[in-house]
Scaffold this motif. Structure first.
Motif, PDB file in Angstrom:
ATOM      1  N   ASN A 230      55.111  42.463  28.320  1.00 51.30           N
ATOM      2  CA  ASN A 230      54.499  41.000  28.024  1.00 51.30           C
ATOM      3  C   ASN A 230      52.979  40.870  28.173  1.00 51.30           C
ATOM      4  O   ASN A 230      52.664  41.414  28.900  1.00 51.30           O
ATOM      5  N   LEU A 231      52.734  40.042  27.624  1.00 51.19           N
ATOM      6  CA  LEU A 231      51.275  39.440  27.894  1.00 51.19           C
ATOM      7  C   LEU A 231      51.230  38.883  29.125  1.00 51.19           C
ATOM      8  O   LEU A 231      52.021  37.941  29.569  1.00 51.19           O
ATOM      9  N   SER A 232      50.538  39.337  29.900  1.00 51.24           N
ATOM     10  CA  SER A 232      49.913  39.030  31.354  1.00 51.24           C
ATOM     11  C   SER A 232      48.358  38.770  31.586  1.00 51.24           C
ATOM     12  O   SER A 232      47.558  39.174  30.597  1.00 51.24           O
ATOM     13  N   TYR A 233      48.351  38.208  32.676  1.00 51.59           N
ATOM     14  CA  TYR A 233      47.006  38.040  33.034  1.00 51.59           C
ATOM     15  C   TYR A 233      46.456  38.916  34.363  1.00 51.59           C
ATOM     16  O   TYR A 233      47.150  39.000  34.989  1.00 51.59           O
ATOM     17  N   LEU A 234      45.332  39.534  33.981  1.00 52.83           N
ATOM     18  CA  LEU A 234      44.756  40.251  35.171  1.00 52.83           C
ATOM     19  C   LEU A 234      43.352  39.995  35.210  1.00 52.83           C
ATOM     20  O   LEU A 234      42.627  40.100  34.282  1.00 52.83           O
ATOM     21  N   GLU A 235      42.807  39.619  36.320  1.00 53.86           N
ATOM     22  CA  GLU A 235      41.523  39.191  36.537  1.00 53.86           C
ATOM     23  C   GLU A 235      40.501  40.321  36.255  1.00 53.86           C
ATOM     24  O   GLU A 235      40.228  41.458  36.524  1.00 53.86           O
ATOM     25  N   TYR A 236      39.392  39.940  35.523  1.00 48.99           N
ATOM     26  CA  TYR A 236      38.341  40.685  35.074  1.00 48.99           C
ATOM     27  C   TYR A 236      37.212  40.708  35.774  1.00 48.99           C
ATOM     28  O   TYR A 236      36.641  39.582  35.878  1.00 48.99           O
ATOM     29  N   ALA A 237      36.537  41.572  36.772  1.00 46.56           N
ATOM     30  CA  ALA A 237      35.844  41.496  37.611  1.00 46.56           C
ATOM     31  C   ALA A 237      34.205  41.610  37.457  1.00 46.56           C
ATOM     32  O   ALA A 237      33.441  41.186  38.141  1.00 46.56           O
ATOM     33  N   ASN A 242      26.666  43.321  34.312  1.00 47.46           N
ATOM     34  CA  ASN A 242      27.239  44.939  34.323  1.00 47.46           C
ATOM     35  C   ASN A 242      27.892  45.392  33.150  1.00 47.46           C
ATOM     36  O   ASN A 242      27.443  46.750  32.866  1.00 47.46           O
ATOM     37  N   CYS A 243      28.200  44.415  32.207  1.00 47.74           N
ATOM     38  CA  CYS A 243      28.703  45.020  31.044  1.00 47.74           C
ATOM     39  C   CYS A 243      27.660  45.390  30.125  1.00 47.74           C
ATOM     40  O   CYS A 243      27.694  46.409  29.297  1.00 47.74           O
ATOM     41  N   LEU A 244      26.490  44.430  30.159  1.00 47.18           N
ATOM     42  CA  LEU A 244      25.439  44.954  29.335  1.00 47.18           C
ATOM     43  C   LEU A 244      24.871  46.283  29.659  1.00 47.18           C
ATOM     44  O   LEU A 244      24.148  47.124  28.774  1.00 47.18           O
ATOM     45  N   SER A 245      24.704  46.477  30.953  1.00 46.62           N
ATOM     46  CA  SER A 245      23.949  47.572  31.447  1.00 46.62           C
ATOM     47  C   SER A 245      24.927  48.652  31.014  1.00 46.62           C
ATOM     48  O   SER A 245      24.424  49.753  30.732  1.00 46.62           O
ATOM     49  N   PHE A 246      26.235  48.571  31.560  1.00 46.71           N
ATOM     50  CA  PHE A 246      26.981  49.740  30.920  1.00 46.71           C
ATOM     51  C   PHE A 246      26.965  50.204  29.476  1.00 46.71           C
ATOM     52  O   PHE A 246      26.927  51.312  28.939  1.00 46.71           O
ATOM     53  N   VAL A 345      28.779  42.874  22.726  1.00 47.34           N
ATOM     54  CA  VAL A 345      29.229  42.630  24.292  1.00 47.34           C
ATOM     55  C   VAL A 345      29.068  41.055  24.916  1.00 47.34           C
ATOM     56  O   VAL A 345      30.270  40.622  25.324  1.00 47.34           O
ATOM     57  N   ARG A 346      28.005  40.471  24.534  1.00 46.26           N
ATOM     58  CA  ARG A 346      27.666  39.109  25.329  1.00 46.26           C
ATOM     59  C   ARG A 346      29.045  38.155  24.472  1.00 46.26           C
ATOM     60  O   ARG A 346      29.756  37.431  25.067  1.00 46.26           O
ATOM     61  N   SER A 347      29.318  38.401  23.099  1.00 47.58           N
ATOM     62  CA  SER A 347      30.379  37.610  22.481  1.00 47.58           C
ATOM     63  C   SER A 347      31.645  37.658  22.946  1.00 47.58           C
ATOM     64  O   SER A 347      32.382  36.835  23.250  1.00 47.58           O
ATOM     65  N   ASP A 348      31.834  39.074  23.395  1.00 51.35           N
ATOM     66  CA  ASP A 348      33.448  39.440  23.638  1.00 51.35           C
ATOM     67  C   ASP A 348      33.534  39.032  25.051  1.00 51.35           C
ATOM     68  O   ASP A 348      34.587  38.483  25.612  1.00 51.35           O
ATOM     69  N   TYR A 349      32.585  39.101  25.735  1.00 45.23           N
ATOM     70  CA  TYR A 349      32.771  38.642  27.423  1.00 45.23           C
ATOM     71  C   TYR A 349      32.771  37.084  27.458  1.00 45.23           C
ATOM     72  O   TYR A 349      33.662  36.620  28.077  1.00 45.23           O
ATOM     73  N   ASN A 412      43.748  39.146  26.490  1.00 49.82           N
ATOM     74  CA  ASN A 412      43.842  40.503  26.474  1.00 49.82           C
ATOM     75  C   ASN A 412      43.171  41.167  25.243  1.00 49.82           C
ATOM     76  O   ASN A 412      42.546  42.214  25.261  1.00 49.82           O
ATOM     77  N   THR A 413      42.945  40.523  24.095  1.00 54.88           N
ATOM     78  CA  THR A 413      42.409  41.068  23.001  1.00 54.88           C
ATOM     79  C   THR A 413      40.932  41.293  23.252  1.00 54.88           C
ATOM     80  O   THR A 413      40.425  41.978  22.830  1.00 54.88           O
ATOM     81  N   SER A 414      40.567  40.077  23.829  1.00 56.87           N
ATOM     82  CA  SER A 414      38.944  40.035  24.099  1.00 56.87           C
ATOM     83  C   SER A 414      38.614  41.308  25.022  1.00 56.87           C
ATOM     84  O   SER A 414      37.462  41.963  24.986  1.00 56.87           O
ATOM     85  N   TRP A 415      39.388  41.372  25.990  1.00 61.05           N
ATOM     86  CA  TRP A 415      39.079  42.425  27.277  1.00 61.05           C
ATOM     87  C   TRP A 415      39.045  43.594  26.343  1.00 61.05           C
ATOM     88  O   TRP A 415      38.258  44.652  26.416  1.00 61.05           O
ATOM     89  N   ALA A 416      40.250  44.194  25.342  1.00 58.04           N
ATOM     90  CA  ALA A 416      40.173  45.145  24.734  1.00 58.04           C
ATOM     91  C   ALA A 416      38.930  45.375  23.714  1.00 58.04           C
ATOM     92  O   ALA A 416      38.112  46.410  23.652  1.00 58.04           O
ATOM     93  N   ASN A 417      38.414  44.407  23.211  1.00 55.54           N
ATOM     94  CA  ASN A 417      37.374  44.252  22.170  1.00 55.54           C
ATOM     95  C   ASN A 417      36.050  44.600  23.238  1.00 55.54           C
ATOM     96  O   ASN A 417      34.910  45.117  22.844  1.00 55.54           O
ATOM     97  N   LEU A 418      36.135  44.099  24.397  1.00 49.49           N
ATOM     98  CA  LEU A 418      34.765  44.210  25.279  1.00 49.49           C
ATOM     99  C   LEU A 418      34.484  45.581  25.928  1.00 49.49           C
ATOM    100  O   LEU A 418      33.598  46.156  25.793  1.00 49.49           O
ATOM    101  N   GLU A 419      35.759  46.138  26.004  1.00 46.55           N
ATOM    102  CA  GLU A 419      35.751  47.608  26.382  1.00 46.55           C
ATOM    103  C   GLU A 419      35.168  48.437  25.171  1.00 46.55           C
ATOM    104  O   GLU A 419      34.251  49.378  25.686  1.00 46.55           O
ATOM    105  N   LYS A 420      35.557  48.205  24.224  1.00 48.92           N
ATOM    106  CA  LYS A 420      35.047  48.916  22.995  1.00 48.92           C
ATOM    107  C   LYS A 420      33.599  48.681  22.793  1.00 48.92           C
ATOM    108  O   LYS A 420      32.882  49.454  22.364  1.00 48.92           O
TER     109      LYS A 420
END
Length: 441
Positions: A230-237, A242-246, A345-349, A412-420
């Motif tokens: 099921n679709l669920s929520y998990l906090e993104y820390a 951090n994302c831009l540097s990575f 990255v900024r847009s997905d975040y 959830n899809t934004s999380w996946a897009n952000l990781e990509k």
């Protein structure tokens, strides 16, 4: 390359075990997020194309390195002829054998430049394999979440139809005893018909999502799959910084752009070699005789050759200018790629954080909409509310539930897009919520 091959072999074995464990034309294929990603990596044509590009780059590097290495050749020649001016002008045969060895000793930087450029392009192809894996993972993840989303929409629309069916029965019962007007019955029937239309659309979208994920993970399009997640929520820390540097350190496209700039600089070095003398050494040994195989009268030679273009009609100048233009282009492409990655990255975040806020507000709205619908029903049954109040509350409840499900999907899809976008390496997916629940039991 071996690790890549090993990974694909294990994934293929894993997928085969899943498929062969299913009875023919029987139970659905069980699927979770991790399984979907592994099957996509094993079966998706994109990964095969990336591997083929890497093989081509490796072959090109081998060819370039071989061009500047020692070249050994052997030649056997047979001739038959007559010399009319010779004292003995009989027709004669000659068998000649020659073995030669040649090697460039100094190329003025052509060898170093060409080899370095080919090595950089191999590294680009290796990074493309990783980038393709990330893209395939995103495709599989997005398709998996789409299955969950469309399935949820089917359930929501079923609940809406069921509520309207119960309400219509209540309206019809009250109309039968003369407590409500015919208009209430007609309006309730129209609302039910509209809800049934939405349910048909939702069921079709769900079927399309199943075909889409089957296509991505390499199963027949009509394969029935079973998803217990099921679709669920998990906090993104992580923070945006951090994302831009990575992303700056790990996004394959940025590293590829850097390697292409380096390759272009090496290509300039190779082109400028036309201004510098080239030195080759060679050695030869020959045999000839008038009878086969021609293995007598041996001769040998060894020497060096210096080639220097005094005037080549600006051929070298043109090559250097072209290579310089390529470098300018690739430097601009690097800046464009880096800026594009940071924008992505900024847009997905920001999309992820927006969806996160909507999850909270939508969950609160659902609770209030449910209470409002119950109150509207009670008031209508008591004769102090109107049919419009109930139908409006029903529409509001369905909208609130839809918004909540949509917010979860977007998160959830934004999380996946952000990781990509960050270039997170492809690793086994985290356990699904269903797997976590089963483990807890």
């Amino acid at each position: 390359m071996y690790k890549r091959y090993k990974k694909h072999c294990l994934a293929a074995i894993f997928c085969t075990a899943i498929l062969t464990s299913q009875p023919v034309l029987a139970d659905p294929v069980p699927l979770n997020l991790e399984t979907a990603i592994q099957m996509a990596l094993a079966n998706n044509p994109k990964t095969v194309i990336a591997d083929g590009n890497l093989q081509s780059a490796l072959g090109a590097k081998k060819r370039v390195i071989g061009t500047f290495g020692p070249q050994v050749s052997f030649q056997h020649r047979e001739t038959r002829g007559q010399n009319y001016q010779a004292i003995n002008d009989d027709v004669a045969s000659n068998f000649n054998n020659a073995a030669t060895v040649s090697m460039p000793v100094y190329t003025g930087g052509r060898r170093e430049g060409s080899v370095n450029a080919s090595r950089r392009l191999v590294e680009v192809a290796e990074m493309e394999v990783g980038r393709t894996d990330q893209e395939v993972k995103l495709d599989a993840t997005s398709a998996y979440y789409n299955v969950l989303q469309t399935r949820n929409m089917v359930e929501l629309n079923k609940e809406s139809v069921e509520r309207l069916e119960l309400h219509l029965k209540n309206v019809q019962a009250q109309y039968a005893v003369g407590t409500v007007a015919k208009a209430d019955v007609l309006r309730s029937e129209v609302e039910l018909a509209d809800a049934q239309q939405e349910l048909i659309k939702a069921e079709n979208s769900y079927e399309i999502s199943l075909a889409n994920i089957n296509n991505i993970i390499g199963l027949p399009l009509d394969t029935e799959i079973l998803v217990n997640d099921n679709l669920s929520y998990l906090e993104y820390a992580k923070t945006l910084d951090n994302c831009l540097s990575f992303a700056g350190d790990n996004r394959p496209e940025i590293a590829q752009a850097v390697k292409r700039v380096s390759a272009a600089k090496s290509e300039i070095q190779a082109a400028r070699a036309g201004y510098i003398p080239q030195i080759n050494i060679n050695a030869a040994h020959g045999w000839d005789k008038d009878k086969f195989p021609g293995d007598e009268k041996a001769s040998w030679s060894i020497g060096a050759t210096v080639n220097f273009n005094i005037f080549d009609s600006n051929t070298t100048r043109g090559s250097v200018d072209a290579a310089q233009g390529t470098l300018t282009q690739r430097e601009a492409q690097y800046r464009q790629t880096r800026d594009g990655v940071f924008l992505e990255v900024r847009s997905d975040y920001l999309s992820l954080r927006e969806a996160e806020k909507r999850i909270y507000t939508a969950s609160v709205t659902v609770e209030k909409a449910q209470e409002d619908y119950k109150i509207a029903q009670v008031r209508y049954q008591a004769g102090v509310g109107t049919n419009t109040d109930v139908l409006d509350a029903q529409v509001a409840l369905t909208k609130a539930q839809t918004n909540y499900v949509q917010a979860l999907y977007d998160y959830n899809t934004s999380w996946a897009n952000l990781e990509k976008a960050m270039g997170v390496p492809v690793m086994p997916a985290p356990p699904s919520s269903a797997a976590i629940a089963q483990k807890a039991e």
